[in-house]
Design a protein around this motif. Structure first.
Motif, PDB file in Angstrom:
ATOM      1  N   SER A   1       5.219  -5.074   3.329  1.00  0.00           N
ATOM      2  CA  SER A   1       4.035  -5.775   2.849  1.00  0.00           C
ATOM      3  C   SER A   1       2.841  -4.830   2.761  1.00  0.00           C
ATOM      4  O   SER A   1       2.841  -3.744   3.328  1.00  0.00           O
ATOM      5  N   GLU A   2       1.841  -5.272   2.043  1.00  0.00           N
ATOM      6  CA  GLU A   2       0.629  -4.484   1.904  1.00  0.00           C
ATOM      7  C   GLU A   2      -0.530  -5.190   2.588  1.00  0.00           C
ATOM      8  O   GLU A   2      -0.554  -6.416   2.688  1.00  0.00           O
ATOM      9  N   VAL A   3      -1.489  -4.425   3.046  1.00  0.00           N
ATOM     10  CA  VAL A   3      -2.688  -4.964   3.674  1.00  0.00           C
ATOM     11  C   VAL A   3      -3.910  -4.429   2.935  1.00  0.00           C
ATOM     12  O   VAL A   3      -3.840  -3.405   2.254  1.00  0.00           O
ATOM     13  N   ALA A   4      -5.023  -5.123   3.085  1.00  0.00           N
ATOM     14  CA  ALA A   4      -6.279  -4.697   2.475  1.00  0.00           C
ATOM     15  C   ALA A   4      -7.325  -4.530   3.568  1.00  0.00           C
ATOM     16  O   ALA A   4      -7.377  -5.312   4.516  1.00  0.00           O
ATOM     17  N   CYS A   5      -8.136  -3.526   3.412  1.00  0.00           N
ATOM     18  CA  CYS A   5      -9.227  -3.284   4.360  1.00  0.00           C
ATOM     19  C   CYS A   5     -10.393  -4.200   3.991  1.00  0.00           C
ATOM     20  O   CYS A   5     -10.840  -4.210   2.841  1.00  0.00           O
ATOM     21  N   ALA A   6     -10.899  -4.954   4.944  1.00  0.00           N
ATOM     22  CA  ALA A   6     -12.021  -5.861   4.692  1.00  0.00           C
ATOM     23  C   ALA A   6     -13.330  -5.104   4.507  1.00  0.00           C
ATOM     24  O   ALA A   6     -14.283  -5.639   3.946  1.00  0.00           O
ATOM     25  N   THR A   7     -13.384  -3.851   4.905  1.00  0.00           N
ATOM     26  CA  THR A   7     -14.601  -3.061   4.770  1.00  0.00           C
ATOM     27  C   THR A   7     -14.697  -2.413   3.394  1.00  0.00           C
ATOM     28  O   THR A   7     -15.672  -2.589   2.676  1.00  0.00           O
ATOM     29  N   CYS A   8     -13.671  -1.657   2.986  1.00  0.00           N
ATOM     30  CA  CYS A   8     -13.709  -0.938   1.707  1.00  0.00           C
ATOM     31  C   CYS A   8     -12.799  -1.554   0.649  1.00  0.00           C
ATOM     32  O   CYS A   8     -12.813  -1.111  -0.491  1.00  0.00           O
ATOM     33  N   ARG A   9     -11.988  -2.556   1.013  1.00  0.00           N
ATOM     34  CA  ARG A   9     -11.085  -3.305   0.138  1.00  0.00           C
ATOM     35  C   ARG A   9      -9.895  -2.514  -0.384  1.00  0.00           C
ATOM     36  O   ARG A   9      -9.183  -2.972  -1.265  1.00  0.00           O
ATOM     37  N   GLN A  10      -9.644  -1.312   0.109  1.00  0.00           N
ATOM     38  CA  GLN A  10      -8.481  -0.558  -0.351  1.00  0.00           C
ATOM     39  C   GLN A  10      -7.198  -1.226   0.128  1.00  0.00           C
ATOM     40  O   GLN A  10      -7.127  -1.719   1.256  1.00  0.00           O
TER      41      GLN A  10
END
Length: 67
Positions: free
Chosen positions: A2-11
């Motif tokens: 699975s993939e995750v996203a950073c809540a700070t920079c959205r990468q």
């Protein structure tokens, strides 16, 4: 995987398991598996969408990150 996203920079990036819960872009621990929309930036300097999204580096970015 699975993939995750950073809540700070959205990468967006592969989750890599529980041990590596740090964003490779901004080095924060604010990661979320609850995200939607994908913005792929190849040329951040020439892209109007990248400028609107405040994206400075090539990569995959989440459009929306849930809580």
């Amino acid at each position: 995987m699975s993939e995750v996203a950073c809540a700070t920079c959205r990468q967006v990036f592969p989750s890599g398991g529980r041990g590596s819960r740090i964003c490779p872009n901004c080095k924060t621990r604010t990661l979320s598996e609850n995200w939607s929309g994908l913005l792929i930036v190849l040329d951040p300097e020439g892209s109007e969408l990248a400028k609107t999204a405040s994206v400075k580096k090539e990569g995959h970015y989440a459009v929306k990150i849930g809580r």
